[in-house]
Design a protein around this motif. Structure first.
Motif, PDB file in Angstrom:
ATOM      1  N   GLN A 297      21.673  13.196  24.476  1.00  0.00           N
ATOM      2  CA  GLN A 297      20.804  13.738  25.472  1.00  0.00           C
ATOM      3  C   GLN A 297      19.639  14.696  24.916  1.00  0.00           C
ATOM      4  O   GLN A 297      18.510  14.526  25.310  1.00  0.00           O
ATOM      5  CB  GLN A 297      21.574  14.238  26.615  1.00  0.00           C
ATOM      6  CG  GLN A 297      20.448  14.662  27.826  1.00  0.00           C
ATOM      7  CD  GLN A 297      21.460  15.436  28.842  1.00  0.00           C
ATOM      8  OE1 GLN A 297      22.525  16.263  28.631  1.00  0.00           O
ATOM      9  NE2 GLN A 297      21.023  15.142  30.154  1.00  0.00           N
TER      10      GLN A 297
ATOM     11  N   SER B 271      17.216  12.938  22.784  1.00  0.00           N
ATOM     12  CA  SER B 271      16.201  11.984  23.740  1.00  0.00           C
ATOM     13  C   SER B 271      15.309  13.127  24.632  1.00  0.00           C
ATOM     14  O   SER B 271      14.353  12.614  24.578  1.00  0.00           O
ATOM     15  CB  SER B 271      17.002  11.432  24.859  1.00  0.00           C
ATOM     16  OG  SER B 271      17.812  10.339  24.049  1.00  0.00           O
TER      17      SER B 271
ATOM     18  N   GLN C 128      10.346   7.708  29.502  1.00  0.00           N
ATOM     19  CA  GLN C 128      11.243   8.142  30.440  1.00  0.00           C
ATOM     20  C   GLN C 128      12.522   7.595  30.783  1.00  0.00           C
ATOM     21  O   GLN C 128      13.680   8.153  31.138  1.00  0.00           O
ATOM     22  CB  GLN C 128      10.707   8.510  31.905  1.00  0.00           C
ATOM     23  CG  GLN C 128      11.489   9.283  32.731  1.00  0.00           C
ATOM     24  CD  GLN C 128      11.539  10.829  32.457  1.00  0.00           C
ATOM     25  OE1 GLN C 128      10.643  11.391  31.569  1.00  0.00           O
ATOM     26  NE2 GLN C 128      12.723  11.208  32.730  1.00  0.00           N
ATOM     27  N   ASN C 129      12.590   6.191  30.848  1.00  0.00           N
ATOM     28  CA  ASN C 129      13.805   5.186  30.999  1.00  0.00           C
ATOM     29  C   ASN C 129      14.968   5.531  29.954  1.00  0.00           C
ATOM     30  O   ASN C 129      15.897   5.525  30.287  1.00  0.00           O
ATOM     31  CB  ASN C 129      13.264   3.737  31.155  1.00  0.00           C
ATOM     32  CG  ASN C 129      12.637   3.482  32.640  1.00  0.00           C
ATOM     33  OD1 ASN C 129      12.669   4.253  33.411  1.00  0.00           O
ATOM     34  ND2 ASN C 129      11.777   2.313  32.644  1.00  0.00           N
TER      35      ASN C 129
ATOM     36  N   TYR D 213      15.381   8.161  28.295  1.00  0.00           N
ATOM     37  CA  TYR D 213      16.002   9.457  28.407  1.00  0.00           C
ATOM     38  C   TYR D 213      17.016   9.421  29.595  1.00  0.00           C
ATOM     39  O   TYR D 213      18.116  10.065  29.490  1.00  0.00           O
ATOM     40  CB  TYR D 213      14.793  10.633  28.637  1.00  0.00           C
ATOM     41  CG  TYR D 213      15.364  12.094  28.988  1.00  0.00           C
ATOM     42  CD1 TYR D 213      15.935  12.662  28.017  1.00  0.00           C
ATOM     43  CD2 TYR D 213      15.631  12.426  30.379  1.00  0.00           C
ATOM     44  CE1 TYR D 213      16.398  13.912  28.327  1.00  0.00           C
ATOM     45  CE2 TYR D 213      15.961  13.637  30.747  1.00  0.00           C
ATOM     46  CZ  TYR D 213      16.722  14.549  29.536  1.00  0.00           C
ATOM     47  OH  TYR D 213      17.091  15.725  30.137  1.00  0.00           O
ATOM     48  N   ASP D 214      16.669   9.084  30.707  1.00  0.00           N
ATOM     49  CA  ASP D 214      17.431   8.719  31.597  1.00  0.00           C
ATOM     50  C   ASP D 214      18.822   8.126  31.392  1.00  0.00           C
ATOM     51  O   ASP D 214      20.081   8.467  31.898  1.00  0.00           O
ATOM     52  CB  ASP D 214      16.889   8.051  32.890  1.00  0.00           C
ATOM     53  CG  ASP D 214      15.521   8.598  33.521  1.00  0.00           C
ATOM     54  OD1 ASP D 214      15.590   9.981  33.186  1.00  0.00           O
ATOM     55  OD2 ASP D 214      14.854   8.089  34.278  1.00  0.00           O
ATOM     56  N   THR D 215      18.648   7.235  30.476  1.00  0.00           N
ATOM     57  CA  THR D 215      19.873   6.279  29.992  1.00  0.00           C
ATOM     58  C   THR D 215      20.855   7.160  29.258  1.00  0.00           C
ATOM     59  O   THR D 215      21.829   7.137  29.474  1.00  0.00           O
ATOM     60  CB  THR D 215      19.597   5.100  29.184  1.00  0.00           C
ATOM     61  OG1 THR D 215      18.604   4.252  29.961  1.00  0.00           O
ATOM     62  CG2 THR D 215      20.709   4.382  28.573  1.00  0.00           C
TER      63      THR D 215
ATOM     64  N   SER E 161      20.992  10.458  29.431  1.00  0.00           N
ATOM     65  CA  SER E 161      21.508  11.446  30.593  1.00  0.00           C
ATOM     66  C   SER E 161      22.574  10.841  31.305  1.00  0.00           C
ATOM     67  O   SER E 161      23.661  11.576  31.760  1.00  0.00           O
ATOM     68  CB  SER E 161      20.409  11.991  31.686  1.00  0.00           C
ATOM     69  OG  SER E 161      19.335  12.655  31.043  1.00  0.00           O
ATOM     70  N   ASN E 162      22.349   9.487  31.769  1.00  0.00           N
ATOM     71  CA  ASN E 162      23.473   8.806  32.469  1.00  0.00           C
ATOM     72  C   ASN E 162      24.710   8.652  31.853  1.00  0.00           C
ATOM     73  O   ASN E 162      25.976   8.924  32.384  1.00  0.00           O
ATOM     74  CB  ASN E 162      23.012   7.722  33.093  1.00  0.00           C
ATOM     75  CG  ASN E 162      23.987   6.753  33.735  1.00  0.00           C
ATOM     76  OD1 ASN E 162      24.431   7.521  34.991  1.00  0.00           O
ATOM     77  ND2 ASN E 162      24.204   5.667  33.496  1.00  0.00           N
TER      78      ASN E 162
END
Length: 402
Positions: free
Chosen positions: A157, A160, A171-172, A174-176, A178-179
């Protein structure tokens, strides 16, 4: 020639007539002597006796003096009066528990037996804990793995975030990452919870007493296999007991929380034990139509035991010290309560005002009209009325003087 004449036959008594007169003269003389002697004795007695003077009271009949027995009179004393209601029941511990196994396992050791005192937290049995220890080690390894995955997810994270800042990734992406961190954190939390459960199971292999008391029954022996919820020991606390007494529903209105109870238990002779009403069951028993009254009993020395039968009475009313009268001493005259007092050997009617009454003891308190130390008739005597002369028994007369 001289002629002589003989006397007539009647003038010359014959020998037979003379003998007859001698026979009746002797008894007649004896009777005369006895009559003279009796007359002389009577005259002597009359001369020695004093004449009784005539009085008006001799003609009238004297009033009789009634001699009373100790049961006929009572000395009035001032004492508190209590009204009681009899009850009986069995003693049960206020606090008791059946200790059960929380986990499955083989009993390795028991440290107490029936009748032994235990304290809260004391070890009373141990189970084989080898399986529980292995489960703890397994869950610890799972937690370590989850923690490592979380650390890697956090590192990804961070990378990213740096690339997103330089617009190298979308952004997608990075969100992955974070998830992935959130999922790894959840896995760590789950593994930590499983480890905690394993540790609790390990602690549960050591069975402790939940309360202080006495062991009443041992349900398991060393070497037995226990499943969860299997009973191991029963423990009772004898310092606080409850007397469960059945009271007829008609008497329940007289029972109040906090009332004092005196009772006796078989085996303790004349020793009295005390308690207080704690609770009253709101529902009557189906068969007897009686209600259970729960009476708290302090038992600091542990003499009383669970299951003992007790018999006593609850004090439903209590008053201060007042003069007490036997119920048989109170009579009704013209609609008023009176007692017959004995003063100077004479009976007088005394009106009284009554208070609390105890039918079982046969006593009633006098609020007015009689003072302590008075002597009253304890029972109704048909021949004794106001104004009658009476004689007190020696014991009652001495008590009245004291």
């Amino acid at each position: 020639m001289k002629i002589e004449s003989l006397p007539p036959a009647s003038a010359a008594p014959s020998s037979t007539a003379k003998a007859g007169r001698r026979r009746w003269r002797a008894p007649a003389i004896g009777l005369a002597v006895l009559a003279l002697a009796g007359a002389g004795g009577y005259a002597t007695m009359q001369a020695g006796a004093k004449p009784t003077p005539a009085s008006p009271a001799a003609a009238a009949k004297k009033d009789p003096v009634h001699e009373l027995s100790p049961r006929d009179v009572a000395l009035v004393e001032a004492q508190p009066l209590a009204v009681t209601l009899p009850l009986s029941g069995s003693l049960t511990p206020l606090a008791q528990a059946t200790v059960r196994s929380k986990v499955s396992g083989v009993v390795r050791q028991t440290t107490v037996q029936e009748g032994m005192n235990v304290t809260a937290g004391q070890v009373i049995a141990r189970l084989d804990d080898s399986e529980a220890r292995a489960r703890v080690a397994q869950q610890q390894a799972a937690l370590n793995e989850a923690s490592a995955r979380l650390a890697l997810a956090k590192k990804n994270q961070a990378n990213s975030a740096a690339l997103l800042k330089q617009n190298y990734i979308a952004q997608n992406a990075y969100d992955t990452t974070s998830n992935a961190v959130d999922l790894a954190q959840a896995a760590v939390d789950s593994a930590r919870a499983q480890l905690e459960l394993a540790r609790i199971a390990l602690n549960d292999t050591v069975i402790r007493a939940p309360l202080s008391g006495v062991v009443s029954k041992r349900h398991a022996q060393a070497g037995e296999k226990l499943s969860p919820d299997s009973p191991v020991f029963s423990i009772v606390d004898l310092k606080q007991l409850t007397l469960d007494a059945q009271v007829p529903a008609s008497d329940i209105p007289r029972i109040k929380v906090g009332q004092e109870v005196q009772f006796k238990v078989d085996g303790f002779g004349s020793r009295n034990f005390a308690g207080k009403v704690l609770r009253i069951n709101p529902a009557a028993e189906a068969g007897s139509r009686a209600m259970l009254v729960y009476i708290g009993v302090d038992n600091p020395d542990g003499l009383l035991r669970a299951g003992m039968f007790a018999k006593g009475a609850v004090t439903t009313a209590k008053s201060a010290a007042h003069p007490l009268l036997p119920l048989g001493a109170v009579q009704k005259e013209n609609g008023k309560d009176v007692v017959y007092r004995v003063d100077a050997g004479k009976v007088t009617a005394q009106p009284v005002t009554l208070g609390l009454k105890n039918e079982d003891a046969g006593l009633v308190e006098a609020l007015d009209g009689v003072q302590p130390g008075a002597m009253v008739l304890a029972v109704k005597l048909d021949d004794v009325k106001p104004g009658s002369q009476v004689k007190l028994p020696a014991a009652a007369a001495a008590a009245k003087k004291d």
